[in-house]
Design a protein around this motif. Structure first.
Motif, PDB file in Angstrom:
ATOM      1  N   MET A 116       0.704  -1.170  -0.013  1.00  0.00           N
ATOM      2  CA  MET A 116       0.166   0.019   0.016  1.00  0.00           C
ATOM      3  C   MET A 116       0.911   1.352  -0.042  1.00  0.00           C
ATOM      4  N   SER A 117       1.958   1.269   0.973  1.00  0.00           N
ATOM      5  CA  SER A 117       2.930   2.312   0.733  1.00  0.00           C
ATOM      6  C   SER A 117       3.899   2.367  -0.163  1.00  0.00           C
ATOM      7  N   GLY A 118       4.354   3.410  -0.564  1.00  0.00           N
ATOM      8  CA  GLY A 118       5.396   3.528  -1.732  1.00  0.00           C
ATOM      9  C   GLY A 118       6.588   4.018  -1.473  1.00  0.00           C
ATOM     10  N   ALA A 119       7.316   4.592  -2.420  1.00  0.00           N
ATOM     11  CA  ALA A 119       8.582   5.155  -2.382  1.00  0.00           C
ATOM     12  C   ALA A 119       8.226   6.699  -2.148  1.00  0.00           C
ATOM     13  N   ASN A 120       9.381   7.309  -1.130  1.00  0.00           N
ATOM     14  CA  ASN A 120       9.025   8.737  -1.015  1.00  0.00           C
ATOM     15  C   ASN A 120       9.269   9.985  -2.103  1.00  0.00           C
ATOM     16  N   PRO A 121       8.422  10.413  -2.388  1.00  0.00           N
ATOM     17  CA  PRO A 121       8.533  11.221  -3.668  1.00  0.00           C
ATOM     18  C   PRO A 121       9.527  12.524  -3.622  1.00  0.00           C
ATOM     19  N   PHE A 122       9.803  12.654  -1.953  1.00  0.00           N
ATOM     20  CA  PHE A 122      10.690  13.919  -1.959  1.00  0.00           C
ATOM     21  C   PHE A 122      12.014  13.360  -1.476  1.00  0.00           C
ATOM     22  N   ALA A 123      12.232  12.147  -2.007  1.00  0.00           N
ATOM     23  CA  ALA A 123      14.021  11.701  -1.670  1.00  0.00           C
ATOM     24  C   ALA A 123      14.781  12.397  -2.328  1.00  0.00           C
ATOM     25  N   GLN A 124      14.775  12.866  -3.321  1.00  0.00           N
ATOM     26  CA  GLN A 124      15.579  14.022  -4.276  1.00  0.00           C
ATOM     27  C   GLN A 124      16.145  15.189  -3.135  1.00  0.00           C
ATOM     28  N   PHE A 125      15.445  15.344  -2.177  1.00  0.00           N
ATOM     29  CA  PHE A 125      15.691  16.506  -1.373  1.00  0.00           C
ATOM     30  C   PHE A 125      16.520  16.185  -0.252  1.00  0.00           C
ATOM     31  N   GLU A 126      16.966  14.851  -0.021  1.00  0.00           N
ATOM     32  CA  GLU A 126      17.731  14.615   1.041  1.00  0.00           C
ATOM     33  C   GLU A 126      19.093  14.818   0.978  1.00  0.00           C
ATOM     34  N   LYS A 127      19.690  15.506   1.893  1.00  0.00           N
ATOM     35  CA  LYS A 127      21.048  15.989   1.809  1.00  0.00           C
ATOM     36  C   LYS A 127      21.793  15.498   3.024  1.00  0.00           C
ATOM     37  N   SER A 128      23.127  15.614   3.105  1.00  0.00           N
ATOM     38  CA  SER A 128      24.317  15.371   4.116  1.00  0.00           C
ATOM     39  C   SER A 128      25.173  16.021   4.464  1.00  0.00           C
ATOM     40  N   PHE A 129      25.726  15.716   5.882  1.00  0.00           N
ATOM     41  CA  PHE A 129      26.910  16.298   6.171  1.00  0.00           C
ATOM     42  C   PHE A 129      27.877  15.067   6.777  1.00  0.00           C
ATOM     43  N   THR A 130      29.212  15.317   6.894  1.00  0.00           N
ATOM     44  CA  THR A 130      29.974  14.425   7.534  1.00  0.00           C
ATOM     45  C   THR A 130      30.469  14.952   8.646  1.00  0.00           C
ATOM     46  N   LYS A 131      30.470  14.253  10.038  1.00  0.00           N
ATOM     47  CA  LYS A 131      31.255  15.080  11.210  1.00  0.00           C
ATOM     48  C   LYS A 131      31.787  13.638  11.987  1.00  0.00           C
ATOM     49  N   ASP A 132      33.134  13.832  12.372  1.00  0.00           N
ATOM     50  CA  ASP A 132      33.932  12.732  12.834  1.00  0.00           C
ATOM     51  C   ASP A 132      33.806  11.437  12.189  1.00  0.00           C
ATOM     52  N   GLY A 133      33.715  11.466  11.031  1.00  0.00           N
ATOM     53  CA  GLY A 133      33.697  10.258  10.126  1.00  0.00           C
ATOM     54  C   GLY A 133      32.100   9.621   9.982  1.00  0.00           C
ATOM     55  N   THR A 134      31.430  10.198  10.601  1.00  0.00           N
ATOM     56  CA  THR A 134      29.852   9.658  10.389  1.00  0.00           C
ATOM     57  C   THR A 134      29.140  10.592   9.404  1.00  0.00           C
ATOM     58  N   VAL A 135      28.323  10.034   8.577  1.00  0.00           N
ATOM     59  CA  VAL A 135      27.373  10.729   7.541  1.00  0.00           C
ATOM     60  C   VAL A 135      26.088  10.674   8.069  1.00  0.00           C
ATOM     61  N   TYR A 136      25.715  12.169   8.243  1.00  0.00           N
ATOM     62  CA  TYR A 136      24.428  12.441   8.844  1.00  0.00           C
ATOM     63  C   TYR A 136      23.375  13.002   7.720  1.00  0.00           C
ATOM     64  N   LYS A 137      22.530  12.191   7.457  1.00  0.00           N
ATOM     65  CA  LYS A 137      21.552  12.592   6.135  1.00  0.00           C
ATOM     66  C   LYS A 137      20.068  13.465   6.967  1.00  0.00           C
ATOM     67  N   TYR A 138      19.502  14.196   6.155  1.00  0.00           N
ATOM     68  CA  TYR A 138      18.701  15.137   6.584  1.00  0.00           C
ATOM     69  C   TYR A 138      17.964  15.369   5.232  1.00  0.00           C
ATOM     70  N   PHE A 139      16.616  15.953   5.373  1.00  0.00           N
ATOM     71  CA  PHE A 139      15.906  16.812   4.343  1.00  0.00           C
ATOM     72  C   PHE A 139      16.096  18.206   4.365  1.00  0.00           C
ATOM     73  N   ASP A 140      16.360  18.606   3.060  1.00  0.00           N
ATOM     74  CA  ASP A 140      16.682  20.035   2.956  1.00  0.00           C
ATOM     75  C   ASP A 140      15.507  20.685   2.577  1.00  0.00           C
ATOM     76  N   LEU A 141      14.611  20.993   3.543  1.00  0.00           N
ATOM     77  CA  LEU A 141      13.227  21.687   3.372  1.00  0.00           C
ATOM     78  C   LEU A 141      13.218  22.870   2.520  1.00  0.00           C
ATOM     79  N   ALA A 142      14.253  23.699   2.815  1.00  0.00           N
ATOM     80  CA  ALA A 142      14.191  25.097   2.053  1.00  0.00           C
ATOM     81  C   ALA A 142      14.319  25.054   0.729  1.00  0.00           C
ATOM     82  N   SER A 143      14.928  23.655   0.018  1.00  0.00           N
ATOM     83  CA  SER A 143      15.269  23.652  -1.352  1.00  0.00           C
ATOM     84  C   SER A 143      13.883  23.285  -1.937  1.00  0.00           C
ATOM     85  N   ILE A 144      12.768  22.661  -1.254  1.00  0.00           N
ATOM     86  CA  ILE A 144      11.707  22.280  -1.789  1.00  0.00           C
ATOM     87  C   ILE A 144      10.810  23.206  -2.268  1.00  0.00           C
ATOM     88  N   ASP A 145      10.565  24.557  -1.692  1.00  0.00           N
ATOM     89  CA  ASP A 145       9.874  25.512  -2.034  1.00  0.00           C
ATOM     90  C   ASP A 145      10.502  26.913  -1.238  1.00  0.00           C
TER      91      ASP A 145
END
Length: 899
Positions: A1-30
């Motif tokens: 019933m559920s499907g892929a996230n249509p906003f996956a393209q707005f996922e971004k990341s930064f790296t800190k102390d060797g760990t990758v942290y992902k997040y959704f860049d909301l400002a780039s959506i609109d």
């Protein structure tokens, strides 16, 4: 019933102390994002991250992005789905949730599955904090005595919850004696920003948000965590990974400017704001604070304001995260590394607020301003939390209340009785006098204030100065101190003020809500007799958030909310009608008058002590062992099994029958045939009319059930304490003495068994229908299920055999709860009602449901003794239909786990 996230393209990341942290860049959506209120940005992030076009739709995201100040509730409502990051429960409301999860495990096993797969999907924290009562005060070892009684009364529930703490993953249970749920949430549980594990080894960051089963869950908004109270079914749905439905709110911007005066407290500020917002009207709306004055407030001050959100009527009172928030996290022993990650995430998503920067101010539905310097020392009462009275006006205001007509500001005391008084003897052999306005309860209580070091240390410093001046409190006044967490006790001891508080009678009596929720315990018999014999309006003064008539104690008709400092001041004075400016509190050892101004500490004095004594090491010390609990908790013996060993003899915990007869396969949809109307009700039937609450009446079906188990009335306890036993809760459903059922002539919990024409208690009639194999419906008017969201307002009717409700309209959340329990909500067509269709509730009802092809909002035909009419099927989404087809949300989740 559920499907892929249509906003996956707005996922971004930064790296800190060797760990990758992902997040959704909301400002780039609109580009509209940077104008949204910060509270709406949290809703948006959750919708974007969880969008699957089943639970959360793309249109939900677009609706939130399109939030506008022109949005007006009631004229252009927009409904969206929201998935909070976690759930918080307290013991009374948490027990039914753990009972349901335990029963789900049994059902999965019965159906051949692995029961250990049943765990909360969304993190859940349960704090046991509502059970302790002030039975002992102003006596040695009051704390130990009260806690021993608490365990004696609640041992069975505590044992069950301790089993749950071991049996379930993703569920933290904080033992009794640890503190008040909202203060523990603020100081320890809140994440501010969540870190979740990703399948590729990276971390996913997103804002902390929470729904809780207590209305004062809103306190956490002071820390920048969006949160509010919901009913038990919504909470369980979130625990099971489901979304909740909400109306996109108006957002009121509340601008703070200036600084508080040196003598004002955060309590004075919140009482001022509460009165202001209640007059403005913010029910169902978000309030978001902004302006340079916010930066002048500590996080504890902000939390005090957010805590009283239910009293001013808003859904939330939100303070966006700023550097002060991150500083508080450091003070409360959150790790520096986590704080650095949180700061970077918040900057990347434009959620870190600088209150001095007007360019960051979003747009609001409406903006209002308060100059902090105008706040004066205040109390609220005598019957409502938003009836603020400046302390300088108290003598005049109380005098006016005595003679005014009965109402929120009146007691209707006859002119000849205004000078009434009475005398009694105390244990010390002395005779004491009570009159109108005499203080008999003075309690430093409730997370509203006990979470705030400035007012708690302020109270301690005031107590120190009072004792040093030779002041004391009359022995019959029931004084108590119930801190919201062990940290409070720690810094009160370290600052050296505990001996002075104890000298005045403010001994620590327990850790929990206590007096604020009515657990004030008994007053001494001579005091009670004197009050009752002379018809006196005596007073309680407490640092709580609610003071409705009858809530604090039956013999304190006037109750005032006040800062902890004023609680002590009024206790020393012994009456609430004192003029602190002109009347002394007492005399010192030299016979010199002592006024309140002589012992009142300034904010500077308080801050010096706070900066010295409220340190991270305290939070580390207290919270590192919070899950261990007391010795009583540690010695509770519980099963190590993953399935709960239900006891047939228990009157507190019982396996509910929600899953009896359940199969792996979806049941075939069937029409409802030859149903009878259990209740024929009018407009505005609230959840208070439906849900069991309060004490168990001695002549009720629940009382008869308990008596059959050899319990005496003194052991009946309350419906709240027995929420884990469906046999009692079903018997208490619709047991409200003010219920108006048109099938009978008198108000109360009675109905007509139509085939026999016999009038019975509602539960007994439902049982008779069950034995006859007759399904039941309710026929009601407008706004069915209004009021607070309560899980048993839907669970109870289900257990009574109600299959459908036919109403003119529904309260939004209650409609959702009915669906969650597998009850069909049908709505009369516009312009139609039971009255226009000449229905009287005595008919036989047939409801025609299609076997396949159910659609949201479709028309459903109902036939009642030859009268045929169409109704609207209030399944509003495909999710609603899925839940109903499964027999409810819990059954849906069981089948989902099995598949």
């Amino acid at each position: 019933m559920s499907g892929a996230n249509p906003f996956a393209q707005f996922e971004k990341s930064f790296t800190k102390d060797g760990t990758v942290y992902k997040y959704f860049d909301l400002a780039s959506i609109d580009n509209k994002y940077d104008q949204l209120p910060y509270s709406i940005r949290v809703l948006l992030e959750s919708a974007v991250r969880n969008c699957d076009n089943f639970h959360i739709l793309e249109k939900d995201v677009q609706s939130i992005l399109s939030w506008t100040p022109a949005l007006k509730q009631g004229s252009n409502d927009v409904e969206v789905s929201f998935k909070p990051a976690r759930v918080i429960l307290q013991d009374f409301t948490g027990v039914p949730a753990v009972v349901d999860f335990a029963a789900m495990r049994d059902a999965v096993l019965d159906l051949g599955g692995n029961p250990e797969k049943i765990n909360p999907i969304c993190p859940a924290d349960l704090v046991i904090d509502h059970s302790v009562q002030v039975d002992f005060a102003r006596v040695p070892d009051a704390l130990a005595k009260n806690q021993n009684l608490e365990f004696e009364r609640n041992k069975e529930r505590f044992t069950f919850l301790k089993w749950g703490a071991r049996a379930f993953n993703n569920m933290l249970i904080v033992p009794p004696g640890s503190g008040i749920v909202h203060q523990v949430n603020l100081e320890y549980l809140a994440r501010v920003v969540f870190e979740a594990e990703s399948s590729d080894g990276s971390k996913i960051l997103y804002p902390d948000s929470v729904v809780g089963t207590d209305s004062h869950t809103t306190m956490i908004n002071g820390l920048g965590v969006l949160g509010w109270g919901v009913g038990g079914i919504e909470a369980e749905a979130v625990m099971l990974g489901q979304s909740i439905s909400m109306l996109l709110p108006e957002v009121i911007g509340y601008k703070l400017t200036g600084k508080l005066s040196p003598l004002a407290t955060s309590t004075d500020l919140v009482l001022t704001i509460t009165k202001h917002l209640r007059q403005l009207g913010v029910v169902g709306k978000f309030v978001e604070f902004y302006g340079p004055g916010v930066a002048e407030l500590s996080i504890a001050d902000r939390a005090t304001i957010s805590n009283m959100c239910p009293e001013y009527g808003a859904t939330v009172g939100y303070f966006p995260i700023d550097e002060n928030t991150l500083g508080y996290m450091k003070q409360t022993n959150r790790s520096e590394k986590k704080i650095d990650i949180i700061r970077e995430y918040l900057k990347a998503t434009q959620q870190l607020r600088n209150y001095a920067n007007e360019a960051q101010d979003p747009i609001f539905t409406q903006s209002i301003t308060l100059d902090l310097s105008t706040v004066v020392t205040s109390v609220s009462g005598p019957k409502r939390p938003h009836d603020r009275v400046s302390v300088s006006n108290m003598p005049e205001d109380f005098k006016s209340c005595l003679s005014s007509p009965v109402g929120f500001k009146g007691f209707a005391i006859a002119p000849e009785a205004l000078a009434a008084s009475g005398e009694f003897q105390w244990d010390d052999g002395k005779t004491y006098k009570l009159q109108h306005g005499s203080v008999v309860i003075a309690a430093i209580t409730s997370c509203t204030n006990t979470s705030n070091p400035s007012v708690m240390l302020g109270a301690g410093l005031l107590a120190k100065k009072a004792v040093e001046k030779g002041l004391s409190i009359l022995p019959y006044i029931k004084t108590s101190l119930s801190p919201g967490s062990g940290v409070v006790t720690y810094y009160l001891k370290e600052s050296g003020v505990i001996p002075y508080l104890e000298k005045l009678g403010f001994d620590i009596v327990g850790y929990g809500c206590m007096t604020c929720i009515g657990n004030s315990g008994p007053l001494e018999e001579n005091v009670v007799n004197t009050i009752e014999k002379n018809g006196l309006v005596c007073a309680g003064v407490l640092s709580g958030n609610r003071n409705f008539e009858g809530r604090i104690h039956p013999n304190t008709r006037a109750n005032y909310l006040a800062s902890p400092l004023l609680v002590i001041a009024y206790a020393i004075a012994g009456r609430v009608d004192i003029d602190f400016e002109t009347e002394p509190l007492g005399v010192d050892s030299n016979g010199k008058n002592v006024f309140l101004r002589d012992i009142w500490p300034t904010r500077t004095e308080i801050q010096e002590v706070e900066n010295k004594h409220v340190i991270p090491a305290m939070f580390q010390e207290v919270y590192s062992k919070i899950e261990l609990g007391s010795e009583d908790w540690q010695t509770l013996k519980v099963s190590d099994g993953k399935l709960y060993p239900w006891s047939a003899d228990s009157t507190y915990i019982k396996r509910p029958p929600f899953f009896e007869g359940m199969t792996r396969e979806l049941p075939k949809l069937q029409s409802i045939q030859k149903a009878r109307c259990l209740l024929f009700l009018g407009d505005s039937v609230t959840t208070d009319h439906i849900s069991p609450a309060g004490s168990i009446a001695r002549n009720s079906p629940a009382a008869r059930f308990l008596a059959s188990r050899n319990l005496t009335p003194r052991d009946f306890n309350s419906y709240g304490s027995r929420r884990g036993n469906d046999a009692i809760m079903a018997r208490g459903t619709f047991a409200n003495i003010r219920l108006v059922n048109k099938l009978v002539t008198k108000t109360g919990p009675r109905t007509l068994h139509i085939p026999s024409q016999e009038e019975l208690d509602i539960f007994d009639a439902a049982e008779r229908y069950r034995e006859e194999g007759t399904p039941l419906v309710l026929v009601v008017g407008k706004d069915y299920g209004s009021g607070s969201s309560r899980d048993w307002a839907a669970k109870g009717p289900f257990l009574l055999g109600v299959k459908a409700v036919i109403a003119e309209s529904y309260e939004r959340i209650h409609r959702s709860n009915l669906v969650g329990m597998g009850i069909i909500p049908l709505q009369f067509l516009p312009g139609q009602s039971a009255e226009t269709l000449n229905l009287n509730g005595r008919e036989v009802y047939n409801i025609a449901l299609p076997e396949t092809g159910l659609k949201p909002g479709q028309k459903i035909q109902v036939e009642a003794d030859g009268t045929v009419f169409e109704t609207i099927l209030r399944f509003d989404t495909e999710v609603d239909i899925t839940y109903y087809q499964n027999g409810g949300i819990l059954n849906y989740m069981i089948r989902k786990m099995l598949s």
